[in-house]
Enzyme design. Structure first.
Site, PDB file in Angstrom:
ATOM      1  N   HIS A   1      -0.738   0.022 -10.153  1.00 47.78           N
ATOM      2  CA  HIS A   1      -1.387  -0.969  -9.284  1.00 47.78           C
ATOM      3  C   HIS A   1      -1.782  -2.211 -10.088  1.00 47.78           C
ATOM      4  CE1 HIS A   1      -3.545  -1.076  -5.168  1.00 47.78           C
ATOM      5  NE2 HIS A   1      -3.326  -2.308  -5.566  1.00 47.78           N
TER       6      HIS A   1
ATOM      7  N   ARG B   1       0.863  -1.182   0.000  1.00 50.64           N
ATOM      8  CA  ARG B   1       0.000   0.000   0.000  1.00 50.64           C
ATOM      9  C   ARG B   1       0.899   1.232   0.000  1.00 50.64           C
ATOM     10  NH1 ARG B   1      -3.180  -3.139  -1.400  1.00 50.64           N
ATOM     11  NH2 ARG B   1      -5.233  -3.653  -0.533  1.00 50.64           N
TER      12      ARG B   1
ATOM     13  N   GLU C   1      -2.627   7.842  -4.659  1.00 47.05           N
ATOM     14  CA  GLU C   1      -2.670   6.971  -5.825  1.00 47.05           C
ATOM     15  C   GLU C   1      -3.855   7.343  -6.700  1.00 47.05           C
ATOM     16  OE1 GLU C   1      -1.813   2.727  -5.165  1.00 47.05           O
ATOM     17  OE2 GLU C   1      -3.558   2.316  -6.444  1.00 47.05           O
TER      18      GLU C   1
END
Length: 337
Positions: free
Chosen positions: A295, A248, A276
């Site tokens: 991601h 993360r 993000e």
């Protein structure tokens, strides 16, 4: 003949289309009764509410609305939620934990592609492939310029794994394919014997950081781990080290990492960032020694059907009265992704 429960699929349409091909739908239909609609992404729409009133099982994935008290009240027969993705955080609520509802996750299946991506990132980091690729876009870089550099190697590297999670454990095991000098692991909950069995050695975080030429992060994104790798921790890494994050974004202090990478002292391969995505014009994103992917380490495309299969395995076990493989509890969720 065993009871076939009423089941409803709840997820985004694009997720449903990819995760449930003909084979997955056939298997689901062999285990449960599927009414109309079979799938929905809106638990408040009248037709779905009618199905929700009958549903004994929800098969969920990305895009499932939160299972709030009001929605659960509309599902009095609900006995289990089989999640076809990793974290159940977006869908669970206090009301769900207060009911006797089984919740499972497919995070174990999702760990496979993340570990594969991480191993690839470690190999790229050893050869500094992402750095050389950026340089090659500015000027040609021939073999003669790099062939005798001692720092471009995956032989006898020291790799540090922070977080002996289901993914971290898999990465340690996959590193057996490389002739690493040492695989160090830091995790306050890990047992030394389990780490050793996977091929690593459990050490304190500071020792790991001081020695690691490649650092790979596998921490859950919880308040206790926010900025676990900050300016002090990054400063402990040796010159030329590469930081890999497939966990993360918030586990790293972005500004501190940007400062270290901007000087050229550290390199980074990031599949997650904080925020993000990074804002347009981000200095970190523009650095030639930093590679950022959107991601993609986790399950994508047909890889997601591995998670569907895991959820259907859980459904089948449930029908046969067998214990779940990956039950999620409120207590476990507090220290996991």
């Amino acid at each position: 003949m065993r009871h076939r429960p009423q089941a409803l699929l709840v997820m985004r349409h694009d997720t449903y289309r990819v995760q449930f091909g003909p084979d997955q739908l056939r298997r689901l239909a062999s285990l449960a009764e599927l009414g109309e609609p079979v799938w929905s992404d809106d638990l408040d729409e009248p037709r779905t509410r009618a199905r929700l009133a009958e549903a004994e099982v929800l098969v969920t994935s990305w895009g499932c609305p939160p299972l709030t008290a009001e929605r659960l009240d509309a599902a009095p027969r609900l006995r289990a939620v089989f999640h076809c993705a990793g974290s159940v955080r977006p869908i669970v609520s206090d009301a769900l934990w207060q009911r006797d509802v089984l919740v499972t996750s497919a995070a174990e299946a999702n760990a496979t592609p993340v570990a594969e991506y991480t191993l690839a990132a470690i190999i790229f980091a050893g050869k500094k492939a992402h750095v050389l690729a950026a340089q090659s876009r500015l000027e040609p870089v021939g073999w003669q310029a790099v062939g005798h550099r001692e720092d471009l190697s995956n032989y006898e590297r020291t790799v540090g794994i922070v977080g002996f999670s289901r993914i971290g454990r898999r990465v340690v095991d996959r590193l057996r394919t490389l002739d690493t000098a040492d695989v160090l692991v830091s995790d306050p909950y890990a047992e030394p014997a389990a780490v050793a069995a996977a091929g690593g050695r459990l050490v304190e975080l500071d020792e790991l950081l001081i020695r690691s030429e490649i650092l790979s992060l596998h921490l859950p994104g919880i308040p206790e781990t926010r900025h676990a790798i900050g300016a002090r921790e990054l400063h402990l890494l040796p010159d030329g080290a590469t930081v890999i994050n497939t966990a993360r974004g918030g586990v790293i202090d972005t500004e501190a990492l940007e400062r270290e990478c901007a000087t050229g002292r550290l390199n980074a391969i990031l599949d997650v960032t904080d925020p993000e995505p990074l804002p347009v014009g981000s200095r970190l994103a523009g650095l030639p020694n930093v590679m950022i992917t959107p991601h993609i380490a986790g399950s994508l495309g047909t890889e997601t059907r591995r998670m569907s299969g895991r959820a259907l395995d859980e459904l089948e076990r449930h029908l046969h009265g067998e214990p779940p493989l990956d039950a999620v509890t409120r207590e476990a969720l507090a220290v996991s992704a």
